[in-house]
Write an enzyme that holds these catalytic residues in place. Structure first.
Site, mmCIF file in Angstrom:
data_model
loop_
_atom_site.group_PDB
_atom_site.id
_atom_site.type_symbol
_atom_site.label_atom_id
_atom_site.label_comp_id
_atom_site.label_asym_id
_atom_site.label_seq_id
_atom_site.Cartn_x
_atom_site.Cartn_y
_atom_site.Cartn_z
ATOM 1 N N ASP A 103 -7.311 2.257 -4.739
ATOM 2 C CA ASP A 103 -8.515 3.092 -5.148
ATOM 3 C C ASP A 103 -8.655 2.978 -6.367
ATOM 4 O O ASP A 103 -7.573 2.983 -7.320
ATOM 5 C CB ASP A 103 -8.598 4.535 -4.318
ATOM 6 C CG ASP A 103 -8.763 4.485 -2.891
ATOM 7 O OD1 ASP A 103 -9.122 3.629 -2.397
ATOM 8 O OD2 ASP A 103 -8.214 5.581 -2.283
HETATM 9 N N1 URA Z 1 -4.432 5.124 0.455
HETATM 10 C C1 URA Z 1 -5.245 5.519 -0.355
HETATM 11 O O1 URA Z 1 -5.910 6.676 0.204
HETATM 12 N N2 URA Z 1 -5.730 5.052 -1.350
HETATM 13 C C2 URA Z 1 -5.064 4.003 -2.036
HETATM 14 O O2 URA Z 1 -5.503 3.597 -3.138
HETATM 15 C C3 URA Z 1 -3.813 3.522 -1.180
HETATM 16 C C4 URA Z 1 -3.767 4.088 0.051
#
Ligand code: URA
Length: 236
Positions: A103
């Site tokens: 993310d």
């Molecule tokens: N899980 C999440 O919620 N975000 C990420 O970036 C990776 C795994």
């Protein structure tokens, strides 16, 4: 391979342009200036230098990036900075892409490569490659949460996750510090797993994917190529 063909393949210009470059003496093969455009070189053996720069013929490149916040795991975006924007323009010709996604606000280990086969091996749900995250969670993560992760959590879209390992390393009245291991890569998976348990993730960092661990010497936003050993382990 003919020298003019090789340089055209390496994006030094059209066949006509690279012929000019060779004729004016800008190209050396194994330390010798070569002005013959049809000179044959062995891409696996010869060192070709153009205007003082050694040509890198490698087909595949593997980069470990310590992804910072605010950068998206993509190769192109009209509004946001992408992880590939953090790389030296030298790497442009390899067309690297991120293996899986973190993310925008997640930090840590991101592999960039142009090896589609390896990327598939690492991201295919059938391969069940472990991803390990460190997270800071709002509230107190309990033994029930650990148990729920072990059994699989029901996400907001009714998907039941595969068993995950949750280890609580420290807690205060307000926060918990945890290490989570998941073998899948659903959208926002770690955040949604905690959400399903009534918790919010405040900070998320990936520290491992399969056998590959984040080099803790790499500051946020910095990167390096994988060592031969790291690559061998990842491929097996
Ligand atoms: N899980 C999440 O919620 N975000 C990420 O970036 C990776 C795994």
């Amino acid at each position: 391979m003919r020298l003019d063909k090789l340089l055209a393949n390496e994006d030094f210009g059209s066949r006509k342009e690279v012929k000019k470059l060779i004729k004016k003496g800008s190209v050396q093969v194994d330390g010798e200036v070569i002005k013959d455009v049809s000179h044959h070189v062995d891409p696996n053996q010869s060192e070709v230098v153009v205007n003082g720069n050694v040509i890198d013929y490698r087909e595949f490149v593997y980069i470990m990036l310590n992804k910072p916040k605010g950068v998206i795991s993509a190769t192109e975006d009209s509004r946001h900075e992408c992880v590939t924007d953090l790389l030296d323009p030298f790497y442009d010709k390899f067309n690297l892409f991120p293996v899986g996604r973190l993310d925008k606000d997640t930090v840590g280990l991101l592999l960039l490569t142009n090896d589609g086969e390896l990327a598939h091996q690492l991201t295919s749900p059938r391969k069940k490659v472990d991803k390990i995250y460190e997270a800071t969670i709002n509230g107190v993560v309990t033994e029930e949460d650990v148990q729920a992760f072990k059994e699989g959590v029901i996400l907001d879209d009714d998907y039941v996750t595969k068993p995950a390992e949750l280890e609580v390393t420290e807690t205060t009245d307000e926060h918990s510090w945890v290490v989570v291991t998941i073998s899948e890569g659903k959208f926002h998976q770690v955040k949604r797993m905690f959400q399903a348990r009534g918790h919010e993730v405040r900070f998320l960092k990936r520290r491992q994917m399969g056998s590959l661990s984040l080099d803790e010497q790499l500051p946020l936003g910095e990167y390096r190529e994988l060592t031969e050993q790291e690559l061998d382990q990842l491929k097996t």
